[in-house]
Design a protein around this motif. Structure first.
Motif, PDB file in Angstrom:
ATOM      1  N   GLY A 589      -6.264 -10.186  -2.776  1.00 42.78           N
ATOM      2  CA  GLY A 589      -5.262 -11.092  -3.311  1.00 42.78           C
ATOM      3  C   GLY A 589      -4.882 -10.829  -4.747  1.00 42.78           C
ATOM      4  O   GLY A 589      -4.152 -11.614  -5.351  1.00 42.78           O
ATOM      5  N   VAL A 590      -5.368  -9.716  -5.309  1.00 37.00           N
ATOM      6  CA  VAL A 590      -5.117  -9.392  -6.711  1.00 37.00           C
ATOM      7  C   VAL A 590      -4.171  -8.198  -6.806  1.00 37.00           C
ATOM      8  O   VAL A 590      -4.313  -7.219  -6.063  1.00 37.00           O
ATOM      9  CB  VAL A 590      -6.437  -9.082  -7.444  1.00 37.00           C
ATOM     10  CG1 VAL A 590      -6.161  -8.549  -8.851  1.00 37.00           C
ATOM     11  CG2 VAL A 590      -7.307 -10.331  -7.504  1.00 37.00           C
ATOM     12  N   THR A 591      -3.219  -8.273  -7.722  1.00 40.16           N
ATOM     13  CA  THR A 591      -2.322  -7.155  -8.009  1.00 40.16           C
ATOM     14  C   THR A 591      -2.598  -6.663  -9.426  1.00 40.16           C
ATOM     15  O   THR A 591      -2.410  -7.407 -10.400  1.00 40.16           O
ATOM     16  CB  THR A 591      -0.848  -7.571  -7.887  1.00 40.16           C
ATOM     17  OG1 THR A 591      -0.611  -8.042  -6.554  1.00 40.16           O
ATOM     18  CG2 THR A 591       0.076  -6.401  -8.181  1.00 40.16           C
ATOM     19  N   ASP A 592      -3.066  -5.432  -9.558  1.00 39.22           N
ATOM     20  CA  ASP A 592      -3.375  -4.866 -10.862  1.00 39.22           C
ATOM     21  C   ASP A 592      -2.084  -4.427 -11.553  1.00 39.22           C
ATOM     22  O   ASP A 592      -1.232  -3.791 -10.922  1.00 39.22           O
ATOM     23  CB  ASP A 592      -4.324  -3.675 -10.704  1.00 39.22           C
ATOM     24  CG  ASP A 592      -4.895  -3.220 -12.028  1.00 39.22           C
ATOM     25  OD1 ASP A 592      -4.215  -2.430 -12.710  1.00 39.22           O
ATOM     26  OD2 ASP A 592      -6.014  -3.639 -12.363  1.00 39.22           O
ATOM     27  N   PRO A 593      -1.908  -4.723 -12.841  1.00 42.30           N
ATOM     28  CA  PRO A 593      -0.652  -4.371 -13.517  1.00 42.30           C
ATOM     29  C   PRO A 593      -0.480  -2.879 -13.778  1.00 42.30           C
ATOM     30  O   PRO A 593       0.647  -2.395 -13.920  1.00 42.30           O
ATOM     31  CB  PRO A 593      -0.738  -5.151 -14.842  1.00 42.30           C
ATOM     32  CG  PRO A 593      -2.193  -5.355 -15.059  1.00 42.30           C
ATOM     33  CD  PRO A 593      -2.806  -5.504 -13.714  1.00 42.30           C
ATOM     34  N   ALA A 594      -1.585  -2.122 -13.840  1.00 45.14           N
ATOM     35  CA  ALA A 594      -1.473  -0.685 -14.147  1.00 45.14           C
ATOM     36  C   ALA A 594      -2.464   0.111 -13.306  1.00 45.14           C
ATOM     37  O   ALA A 594      -3.443   0.669 -13.815  1.00 45.14           O
ATOM     38  CB  ALA A 594      -1.712  -0.447 -15.632  1.00 45.14           C
ATOM     39  N   PRO A 595      -2.249   0.191 -12.014  1.00 43.57           N
ATOM     40  CA  PRO A 595      -3.196   0.894 -11.148  1.00 43.57           C
ATOM     41  C   PRO A 595      -3.114   2.417 -11.301  1.00 43.57           C
ATOM     42  O   PRO A 595      -2.104   2.954 -11.752  1.00 43.57           O
ATOM     43  CB  PRO A 595      -2.753   0.465  -9.749  1.00 43.57           C
ATOM     44  CG  PRO A 595      -1.294   0.221  -9.880  1.00 43.57           C
ATOM     45  CD  PRO A 595      -1.114  -0.360 -11.259  1.00 43.57           C
ATOM     46  N   THR A 596      -4.191   3.079 -10.914  1.00 39.89           N
ATOM     47  CA  THR A 596      -4.188   4.544 -10.876  1.00 39.89           C
ATOM     48  C   THR A 596      -3.212   5.036  -9.816  1.00 39.89           C
ATOM     49  O   THR A 596      -2.493   6.017 -10.020  1.00 39.89           O
ATOM     50  CB  THR A 596      -5.606   5.059 -10.569  1.00 39.89           C
ATOM     51  OG1 THR A 596      -6.524   4.492 -11.497  1.00 39.89           O
ATOM     52  CG2 THR A 596      -5.668   6.579 -10.633  1.00 39.89           C
ATOM     53  N   ALA A 597      -3.199   4.355  -8.697  1.00 37.26           N
ATOM     54  CA  ALA A 597      -2.260   4.676  -7.620  1.00 37.26           C
ATOM     55  C   ALA A 597      -2.014   3.416  -6.813  1.00 37.26           C
ATOM     56  O   ALA A 597      -2.888   2.538  -6.713  1.00 37.26           O
ATOM     57  CB  ALA A 597      -2.799   5.785  -6.728  1.00 37.26           C
ATOM     58  N   THR A 598      -0.819   3.322  -6.263  1.00 38.00           N
ATOM     59  CA  THR A 598      -0.474   2.207  -5.382  1.00 38.00           C
ATOM     60  C   THR A 598      -0.250   2.754  -3.984  1.00 38.00           C
ATOM     61  O   THR A 598       0.536   3.692  -3.802  1.00 38.00           O
ATOM     62  CB  THR A 598       0.789   1.479  -5.862  1.00 38.00           C
ATOM     63  OG1 THR A 598       0.532   0.930  -7.158  1.00 38.00           O
ATOM     64  CG2 THR A 598       1.178   0.360  -4.912  1.00 38.00           C
ATOM     65  N   ILE A 599      -0.951   2.178  -3.019  1.00 38.71           N
ATOM     66  CA  ILE A 599      -0.872   2.637  -1.636  1.00 38.71           C
ATOM     67  C   ILE A 599      -0.215   1.535  -0.823  1.00 38.71           C
ATOM     68  O   ILE A 599      -0.760   0.426  -0.704  1.00 38.71           O
ATOM     69  CB  ILE A 599      -2.285   2.952  -1.074  1.00 38.71           C
ATOM     70  CG1 ILE A 599      -2.984   3.979  -1.969  1.00 38.71           C
ATOM     71  CG2 ILE A 599      -2.186   3.440   0.366  1.00 38.71           C
ATOM     72  CD1 ILE A 599      -3.841   3.372  -3.058  1.00 38.71           C
ATOM     73  N   THR A 600       0.912   1.824  -0.250  1.00 38.65           N
ATOM     74  CA  THR A 600       1.627   0.860   0.575  1.00 38.65           C
ATOM     75  C   THR A 600       1.396   1.229   2.035  1.00 38.65           C
ATOM     76  O   THR A 600       1.757   2.323   2.478  1.00 38.65           O
ATOM     77  CB  THR A 600       3.127   0.863   0.255  1.00 38.65           C
ATOM     78  OG1 THR A 600       3.299   0.578  -1.144  1.00 38.65           O
ATOM     79  CG2 THR A 600       3.855  -0.192   1.065  1.00 38.65           C
ATOM     80  N   ILE A 601       0.775   0.333   2.768  1.00 36.24           N
ATOM     81  CA  ILE A 601       0.412   0.592   4.165  1.00 36.24           C
ATOM     82  C   ILE A 601       0.380  -0.739   4.901  1.00 36.24           C
ATOM     83  O   ILE A 601      -0.125  -1.744   4.389  1.00 36.24           O
ATOM     84  CB  ILE A 601      -0.959   1.307   4.263  1.00 36.24           C
ATOM     85  CG1 ILE A 601      -1.356   1.550   5.728  1.00 36.24           C
ATOM     86  CG2 ILE A 601      -2.047   0.539   3.516  1.00 36.24           C
ATOM     87  CD1 ILE A 601      -2.611   2.405   5.886  1.00 36.24           C
TER      88      ILE A 601
END
Length: 653
Positions: A589-601
């Motif tokens: 339930g958490v969205t990181d503001p600056a992730p290393t990578a974002t995986i949409t699946i």
């Protein structure tokens, strides 16, 4: 040192290449002693187990849609013999013959029926005002469908077809809900507004119990339930709780309503049900219920015709014997004076108000005995292994077969209760950090004067009928020299006799399956069951990512750091996986503001992966997964989640 089981060729049991031992004189004497002190010829249980039988599935054979056999009682024809062979505990033989009775049974004339003997568990069908109420639709869809067809062909053929109005899941173990898809479909539930009723906490417990520790539980379950043994007088005869697990498809449906912790009185298809919460007894989410109109008490798995497990051999969280006894007493106080029949999620019913009350009281006393004797001895200094050996069977166990050690045992239940209060350690500092077996075993062998002397000592213990000591000695030798066929054969001989003498079906199966592994005759079976999409889809996303974290290789990934943001559009969920210092921490339930990578699946695509119907490399190529940011970092991180070996060794290094 890790060795593959395959070092010794897999052989069919029937090939005769490696023979099991016959029952020894010491085993025959132990069987005779038990038979002499128990009224094994008491006909009361068999009368109840066969009472009301009106139909059966021919030969006890159930086929799946693909024609594959998913249930077959023909190999168990040997149980027709009244007299137990020397290789089976005579009390367990009695229980196995009772569990072998299969068919459709009328419990309350024209009101309640049970389908028994086609799974480890029992399915109950109750007549409501306008339709049927199905309770606990078995483990697999194939077994449930066959049981429902038997009911429809027998009862509905005479009384007329009626709709299913409700399905009741009594507790959160899959052998009581996994077959629901064989009785009703999700479309049917929605269209006909079928009620699916379960105890509070059911959804989380039902789908999460085996996810985090499922690989190890599954491997140990093969031993506990005897799935890697063939049936026969020297093999699998029963589990004590029921014949065996059915094979097929395990499904799931989300309850439409749950019963709160305070209990409730519900009217289901015009019939009043009085529910009592039993969470924290045999299952984390469980209830029992009473139907006043039929004077029928359903005791679920809180009260069955055996002593149950406080801690199962396959593994689970330790249960509370004290709370268990108090729930049974609450049932006794509330309904013991009115119930004229009691039926459960396993075994056969008990009829008669006096008999029901006695059954409840005896079961209550058995669990209270486990709890109180454990603490009586522990508070006087007895340790985990000492207290069980100091305790004779409960007085009630000598007069009531329903409390005997057919599944759980007094021995292990006392140890589990000790563990619940004190943990695994006995208080002796020599024991809180011992050498692991593969390191200590060679030292024991050297201390004994070498492998030949230790082998001779083990064989001498076997000859003397001291099988527990023989197993302890020879286990050291096998762990020091796992390729020694003489050591393996001797240890297998000790396990044979321990298995033959065991009253618990679970103990017997584990001992004999261990002997089969040592001999190389373990059947090449992982599991006969497969989880359906409905079951996998019901696993909470948070649990899925927690399970993924248990696969993270911290040794190889100690230097890796970053945050991998997962976005699941179809379920509208987000999970931020924070990695660093050899730890992987999912934040659901958490969205990181600056992730290393974002995986949409999509979550549905994750389900495909869990079901083995899709692989990440192919999904990346097809575009089913989108990766924004540092793709290489994501791939490096994902590669650090190797699957666990479902065939890991249990009885050898």
């Amino acid at each position: 040192m890790k060795r593959a089981i395959g070092l010794i060729p897999m052989l069919l049991w029937a090939s005769g290449a490696v023979a099991q031992d016959a029952a020894s004189e010491a085993t025959r004497a132990a069987q005779a002693e038990l038979a002499a002190r128990l009224p094994l010829d008491d006909p009361a249980d068999m009368a109840n187990a066969t009472r009301g039988k009106i139909a059966e599935i021919a030969d006890g054979v159930i086929l799946g849609k693909d024609g594959r056999i998913v249930w077959d009682r023909r190999p168990y024809a040997f149980l027709a013999a009244d007299q137990a062979p020397d290789t089976v505990n005579p009390s367990l033989w009695r229980q196995a013959r009772l569990n072998a009775v299969h068919g459709l049974f009328e419990v309350v004339p024209g009101k309640i029926w049970q389908v028994r003997g086609y799974d480890i568990s029992v399915m109950t069908i109750i007549r409501g005002e306008s339709g049927w109420i199905v309770v606990d639709p078995l483990l697999t869809e194939e077994a449930a469908a066959a049981g429902w067809k038997l009911f429809a062909d027998t009862v509905e053929a005479k009384a007329g077809k009626r709709p299913i109005r409700a399905v009741i899941f009594t507790h959160s173990h899959s052998d009581h809900f996994g077959g629901v898809g064989g009785v009703v479909t999700p479309e049917q539930v929605r269209r006909e507004k079928i009620r699916i009723i379960a105890p509070h906490g059911f959804s989380e417990e039902a789908t999460a119990e085996n996810v985090l520790a499922g690989n190890a539980m599954g491997r140990r379950a093969l031993y506990m339930f005897g799935a890697i043994l063939p049936p026969g007088p020297t093999g699998q005869v029963d589990t004590g709780l029921g014949p065996k697990l059915s094979s097929g498809t395990i499904g799931y449906m989300e309850p439409t309503e749950t019963v709160p912790a305070a209990g409730a009185t519900l009217t289901i298809d015009g019939l009043v049900f009085d529910f009592l919460d039993a969470a924290g007894t045999e299952a984390p989410a469980e209830f029992v219920f009473y139907i006043p109109a039929y004077k029928a008490l359903h005791t679920t798995e809180v009260v069955t015709h055996n002593l149950h497990n406080i801690l199962t051999l396959r593994g689970a969280q330790v249960r509370d014997a004290l709370h268990w006894s108090k729930v049974i007493d609450a049932m006794l106080l509330k309904w013991g004076g009115t119930a004229e029949v009691a039926l459960a999620s396993h075994h056969w019913p008990t009829w008669g108000q006096g008999a029901v009350a006695k059954w409840l009281a005896d079961q209550r006393d058995a669990y209270r005995y486990v709890h109180d004797r454990t603490l009586f001895l522990a508070n006087r200094g007895a340790t985990l292994h000492e207290l069980a050996d100091q305790t004779a069977e409960a007085p009630v166990q000598g007069r009531d077969f329903s409390t005997r050690d057919y599944y759980g045992t007094l021995n292990h239940n006392m140890k589990a209760t000790y563990q619940r209060y004190f943990g695994w350690w006995d208080g002796n500092p020599a024991h809180f950090n011992p050498l692991p077996p593969e390191q200590s075993a060679p030292k024991y062998v050297a201390l004994a004067g070498g492998p030949d002397k230790l082998l001779a000592a083990g064989k001498a213990a076997i000859a003397a009928g001291d099988y527990r000591w023989a197993a302890e000695l020879l286990d050291k030798l096998v762990f020091a020299q796992p390729d020694s066929q003489d050591a393996r054969a001797a240890l297998a001989s000790a396990y044979d006799q321990l298995g033959y003498q065991a009253e618990s079906g679970a103990w017997r199966n584990y001992y004999l399956a261990a002997a089969a592994t040592l001999r190389g005759t373990e059947l090449d079976t992982l599991t006969g069951n497969g989880q359906s999409r409905s079951f996998v889809s019901a696993i909470p996303t948070a649990v899925f990512f927690d399970a993924l974290a248990t696969r993270f290789d911290a040794a190889k990934g100690a230097a890796l750091a970053g945050t991998f943001q997962f976005v699941l559009p179809d379920s509208r969920e987000a999970v931020a996986v924070v990695v660093g210092g050899g730890v992987e921490f999912p934040r659901h339930g958490v969205t990181d503001p600056a992730p290393t990578a974002t995986i949409t699946i999509d979550r549905k695509t994750l389900d495909d992966v869990m079901l083995g119907q899709a692989q990440f490399p192919a999904l990346l190529q097809s575009g089913a997964i989108r990766i924004d940011g540092d793709r290489a970092a994501f791939l490096s991180w994902f590669a650090l989640h190797p699957p666990a070996d479902p065939r890991f060794n249990v009885v050898v290094p």
